[in-house]
Every structure is written in structure tokens, then in C-alpha cells.
Write an enzyme that holds these catalytic residues in place. Structure first.
Site, PDB file in Angstrom:
ATOM      1  N   TYR A 124       0.807  -1.213   0.000  1.00  0.00           N
ATOM      2  CA  TYR A 124       0.000   0.000   0.000  1.00  0.00           C
ATOM      3  C   TYR A 124       0.848   1.275   0.000  1.00  0.00           C
ATOM      4  CZ  TYR A 124      -4.053  -2.981   1.005  1.00  0.00           C
ATOM      5  OH  TYR A 124      -5.037  -3.929   0.945  1.00  0.00           O
ATOM      6  N   LYS A 191       4.345 -14.496   3.516  1.00  0.00           N
ATOM      7  CA  LYS A 191       4.370 -15.394   2.354  1.00  0.00           C
ATOM      8  C   LYS A 191       5.834 -15.511   1.929  1.00  0.00           C
ATOM      9  CE  LYS A 191       2.013 -17.704  -0.795  1.00  0.00           C
ATOM     10  NZ  LYS A 191       1.129 -18.855  -0.535  1.00  0.00           N
ATOM     11  N   ASP A 224      -1.903 -17.954   3.575  1.00  0.00           N
ATOM     12  CA  ASP A 224      -3.033 -18.776   3.113  1.00  0.00           C
ATOM     13  C   ASP A 224      -3.345 -19.874   4.128  1.00  0.00           C
ATOM     14  OD1 ASP A 224      -0.494 -19.576   2.356  1.00  0.00           O
ATOM     15  OD2 ASP A 224      -1.112 -20.517   0.493  1.00  0.00           O
ATOM     16  N   ASP A 248      -4.931  -6.256   6.080  1.00  0.00           N
ATOM     17  CA  ASP A 248      -6.202  -5.702   5.627  1.00  0.00           C
ATOM     18  C   ASP A 248      -7.218  -6.839   5.480  1.00  0.00           C
ATOM     19  OD1 ASP A 248      -8.056  -3.944   4.675  1.00  0.00           O
ATOM     20  OD2 ASP A 248      -7.060  -3.527   2.771  1.00  0.00           O
TER      21      ASP A 248
END
Ligand code: NAD
Length: 361
Positions: A124, A191, A224, A248
Site C-alpha cells: 500500500y 508469504k 493462506d 487488511d
């Protein structure tokens, strides 16, 4: 000495739910001098700016703010109040607790999680290059000259930025929050198996910080897998800390697990200040009808009390809210199973019930 807090009522239902939060906080007995300032559509209409300088100055002076939701003005060219506040006050940590309350409809029960989201970098940064532009072509050319993997020249590009300093700072915040609030474990979410450099850096910094907090357990999960585990065994998790985009998404996932918008509080915290707010918007269709649910805003006020060191008062507010919702008589329409407005409490009715529950405790 009284704390000075900037109160921004906001737009739509904002003034009603902000007033509810203010009344409940005042009823704790913690002395607060409220400095009321405008932002959002209200400020645009009266002062020609969605984030007037005086509002920012008040927040900088007082360092603590409680903010109602803002209506996004129609049309382009307005600076975002939330981005403006985050940047001006360096609000790098987004704090989103999710706790189940009896009486709130949800698929899950007994959830008690806290999501700590990095607020200023990650995906972001706002550094983007649109498809077909000469800037995108230059960036793609520079990358293709240095990379074995090639980017298609027609691509649009968004830049993800992870720094060691910001990663360290957000993980330290998560551990400090855990310590101050009696939490047992911090999980770093990432990740790093795919984004070895950016997320790898975040993970390494998290591991280094964790070593300095031997009293708090630490582990890490790939984002995930984290989402699946939250659905399967959420009780194994406690405080979750992660970069911006994952935060988020996961914070909304957790809000959904505990009953959604009406009951989800948040805080935005930085080195020079902190602003607390409900995560819901200004719900214009309910504005001025004394029917909006004040819970999220009141619980944001409780987070604020904890943040300024008034932990016992914050806990009293949280207990009173939970008691009123569990009893189920004095709750707004959205907390009723039948959603029947004729049987529901008004915003002020529910607020008074919460104040009554605090007095009785
Ligand atoms: P919203 O959160 O205002 O409303 C979504 C739904 O939830 C609506 O059905 C609404 O009636 C209901 N709802 C929300 N809060 C409620 C409450 N406290 N009590 C009862 N019902 C409630 O989202 P939206 O409709 O997408 O957005 C409305 C405006 O709010 C837009 O201008 C949007 O940009 C703005 N917004 C602001 C913020 C913020 O300031 N932090 C956050 C989200 C949206």
C-alpha cells in the site's frame, strides 16, 4: 490531570455513535477533556477541506484521537482523510481485536484474536505505474534489463516495499501489546516461501524481535495456511502480526468471525499519536434516526482507554458492552435476530443500558 483527546464526530451516523462513545467513556470516571474537531464531508462543507489543518494540529497537540466514520465525498481530487491522518501522524500500526460476544450472531464462538497490521508500507505504498504509460515502460525496461524473469511490456505495476525498520517496529508493537494486555503468543503471518526477499525480510526481523521477548510464545504461518487454520482451529492463535495487505484481509476475516461491522473496533497507532475508530462507514441511510449500533465506536473508545494506560476502565467498558449484548433486551436492530426496528433499542437507549451496566458492576 485530565487527558486531552481530539474527538472527530465524522459524518452520517458518526456524530451519534461518537456521542455514545464519549458518554460511556465519561461514565468510567476517567477525566477526559474532549476537543471536538471536524473532518470528512462535514469539514468539506463547512471549511472546504476534508482534513482541515486545525484538526491535524489538534491531533498532533493532544496525540490521542477518537474518530467517527467519514463519508467519502463524491468526485475525485479529495485527499483521503485516513491516508492523510496515517501519514501526518505516522500511524504505522493498525490494531484490530476480534472477540466473540454472546448474543452477537456468528458462525464462530469463543474467538479472542488480535490482528496487528503494518499500516504504512507493503503493497500500500501507492507507488503504481499504469498500463501503457511511458513511466511503466521505463520501470519495466529497467527491471527486464536486470531480471531473468521478464515482465510483459503491457503490464500495470504496483510496488511492494518492505523495510527492516518498519518490520521490526510493527513486530515490536505486537509484542509490547501482548505483554501489556496479558496475551500469550504472537504469530507472524507472511508469504516468505514465495516472496523470499520482501516477506523473507519481514520474517527474519520478526524472529529477531521475538528472541527479545522470551515470556511470549512466537511462531509464524504462511498467510493462506493462516486463513485455513483460523477457520479450523482459531483457539490456537492469539496476536497475529503481518504486513499491510495480509493485515487488511485477515483483519476483516476476523471481524467477520466475531459478528461483523457493527461490533468491530480499531486503533491506528504511531510514535507521535494514536487514533481510534470503528471499522464501519458512515451508514448514511441510518443517519439522524437514533438507530445505529454504537458498539464498535464504544469498543474503540475502550481500546483508547487501554492505550492511554486506563486498562481497568477499558475492561469495564468491554464487560458492560458484552453484558448488555448478552442480555439482548437493550440492543439496536442489527443485533436482534429478527432485525425488527420496532422492538429494538435506540442508539441512546443502548448507550444508557451500557452506562447502567457499568454502574452496576
Ligand atoms: P458502511 O459501513 O457505512 O455500511 C455498510 C452496511 O452496514 C450498511 O448496511 C449499513 O447500514 C450497516 N452499518 C454500518 N455501521 C452500522 C452501525 N453502526 N449500525 C448499524 N448498521 C451499520 O459502508 P458503506 O455503505 O460501504 O459506506 C458508507 C460511507 O462510509 C461511504 O462514503 C464510505 O466511503 C464510508 N466509509 C468510511 C469509513 C471510515 O471512515 N473509516 C469506513 C468505511 C466506509
Amino acid at each position: 490531570m485530565a487527558y486531552r483527546v481530539t474527538l472527530i464526530p465524522g459524518d452520517g451516523i458518526g456524530p451519534e455513535v461518537s456521542e455514545a462513545a464519549r458518554r460511556v467513556i465519561d461514565a468510567t470516571g476517567v477525566a477526559i477533556e474532549w476537543e471536538v474537531r471536524e473532518a470528512g464531508l462535514t469539514a468539506l462543507e463547512s471549511q472546504g477541506d476534508v482534513l482541515p489543518e486545525e484538526t491535524l494540529a489538534s491531533l498532533k497537540r493532544n496525540t490521542i484521537g477518537l474518530k467517527g466514520p467519514m463519508t467519502t465525498p463524491i468526485g475525485s481530487g479529495f485527499r483521503s482523510v485516513n491516508v492523510g491522518l496515517r501519514q501526518a501522524l505516522g500511524l504505522y500500526a493498525n490494531l484490530r481485536p476480534g472477540k466473540s460476544m454472546a448474543g452477537v450472531q456468528s458462525v464462530f464462538a469463543d474467538i479472542d484474536l488480535v490482528v496487528v497490521r503494518e499500516n504504512l508500507e507493503g503493497m500500500y505504498t501507492g507507488i503504481e505505474f499504469d498500463t501503457g504509460t511511458s513511466e511503466a515502460a521505463e520501470v519495466i525496461g529497467a527491471i527486464n534489463a536486470r531480471s531473468a524473469k521478464q515482465i510483459d511490456p503491457s503490464a500495470a505495476i504496483s510496488i511492494k516495499v518492505i523495510t527492516a525498520a518498519a518490520s521490526r517496529r510493527i513486530v515490536e508493537y505486537a509484542f509490547e501489546y501482548a505483554r501489556a494486555n496479558g496475551r500469550r503468543q504472537v504469530t507472524a503471518v507472511h508469504k516468505a516461501n514465495i516472496m523470499k526477499f520482501a516477506d523473507g525480510l519481514f520474517l527474519r526481523e520478526a524472529q529477531t524481535v521475538a528472541a527479545r521477548y522470551p515470556d511470549i510464545a512466537f511462531n509464524d504461518r504462511i498467510v493462506d495456511n493462516m486463513c485455513m487454520q483460523l477457520m479450523q482451529k482459531p483457539q490456537e492463535y492469539d496476536v497475529l502480526v503481518m504486513p499491510n495487505l495480509y493485515g487488511d484481509i485477515v483483519s476483516d476475516l476476523v471481524a467477520g468471525m466475531v459478528g461483523g461491522l457493527g461490533v468491530a473496533p480499531s486503533g491506528n497507532i504511531g510514535p507521535d499519536g494514536a487514533v481510534f475508530e470503528a471499522i464501519h462507514g458512515s451508514a448514511p441511510t441510518h443517519a439522524g434516526k437514533n438507530e445505529a449500533n454504537p458498539t464498535a465506536m464504544i469498543l474503540s473508545g475502550a481500546l483508547m482507554l487501554r492505550h492511554i494506560g486506563e486498562r481497568a476502565a477499558g475492561e469495564r467498558v468491554e464487560r458492560a458492552v458484552a453484558d448488555v449484548i448478552a442480555a439482548g433486551n437493550e440492543v439496536t436492530y442489527d443485533l436482534r435476530r429478527d432485525r425488527d426496528p420496532s422492538k429494538a433499542a435506540t442508539t441512546t437507549g443502548m448507550t444508557e443500558a451500557i452506562i447502567g451496566a457499568m454502574a452496576a458492576s
